[in-house]
Scaffold this active site. Structure first.
Site, PDB file in Angstrom:
ATOM      1  N   GLY A  21       0.871  -1.191   0.039  1.00 42.37           N
ATOM      2  CA  GLY A  21       0.059  -0.274  -0.071  1.00 42.37           C
ATOM      3  C   GLY A  21       0.883   1.314  -0.168  1.00 42.37           C
ATOM      4  O   GLY A  21       2.021   1.292  -0.279  1.00 42.37           O
ATOM      5  N   ASN A  22       0.248   2.329   0.256  1.00 48.06           N
ATOM      6  CA  ASN A  22       0.837   3.346   0.315  1.00 48.06           C
ATOM      7  C   ASN A  22       0.503   4.438   1.370  1.00 48.06           C
ATOM      8  O   ASN A  22      -0.504   4.062   2.002  1.00 48.06           O
ATOM      9  CB  ASN A  22       1.022   4.315  -0.967  1.00 48.06           C
ATOM     10  CG  ASN A  22      -0.205   4.526  -1.543  1.00 48.06           C
ATOM     11  OD1 ASN A  22      -1.140   5.339  -1.023  1.00 48.06           O
ATOM     12  ND2 ASN A  22      -0.520   4.021  -2.591  1.00 48.06           N
TER      13      ASN A  22
END
Length: 206
Positions: A21-22
């Site tokens: 993810g981020n």
């Protein structure tokens, strides 16, 4: 206008527990949704797993992966005038996802494959009278690279924003237009910028 806004990150599963993810919070998308509703636009939001609260008056579609974001955008965009792609869609996902939680057994090599470019896919189905606006988060202000993205993705306007924008309440953007114009803006709150961007978007329609 009928406005479609995407926001937040995507999560690309490694196993039932872990994912790629981020750090996108969805703050920019939330500001855009509030500004669109205040201006009495019909507003749909497609959201990854955001931490930011969103106005309840917006029609909301929740997704998790880049594939789900792609499917939702391609399904919804034909019924909208404007797409603002503020989501931070993952660029890569694991080639294989484990159905079981992977045990900790020393080093692992994770093979990744690129995800499909969501806004480029939307640009390929864009009809006359529809507009698309994208965001480009860059480590350095390479505007030639940003212009290349705009052409490649068939955008009408692209917003360059620096890494400091992530999870921040403010943004210092540059706006690049398909006709070659550039607006370098001073730092401002994301709420103020959302109002300005919607005004610039309205001008795209003449």
């Amino acid at each position: 206008m009928r406005i479609l806004i995407t926001a937040g990150p995507t999560r690309e599963p490694i196993d039932p527990v872990r994912y790629i993810g981020n750090r996108s919070s969805g703050k920019m998308g939330a500001a855009l949704a509030r500004a669109a509703l205040m201006a009495h636009h019909s507003t749909t939001v497609i959201l990854g797993p955001v931490t930011e609260p969103y106005p309840s008056d917006a029609r909301r579609i929740d997704v998790e992966t880049s594939a789900e974001m792609l499917d939702s955008v391609l399904s919804e965009f034909p019924a909208h005038d404007l797409l603002i792609m503020a989501a931070a869609v993952a660029d890569y996902r694991p080639v294989a996802t484990s159905a079981q939680k992977l045990s900790r057994e020393g080093a692992r090599i994770l093979e990744l494959e690129p995800t499909e470019d969501v806004i480029a896919a939307a640009g390929r189905i864009k009809k006359p009278g529809q507009k698309t606006i994208g965001f480009s988060l860059e480590s350095t202000p390479d505007l030639d690279r940003v212009r290349g993205k705009m052409r490649q993705k068939n955008l009408d306007l692209i917003v360059y924003n620096p890494l400091a924008t992530i999870a921040s309440d403010s943004i210092q953007p540059s706006l690049l237009y398909a006709d070659g114009r550039v607006e370098n803006l001073e730092s401002r709150s994301k709420a103020d910028f959302a109002d300005m961007l919607l005004q610039r978007a309205a001008q795209l329609f003449g």
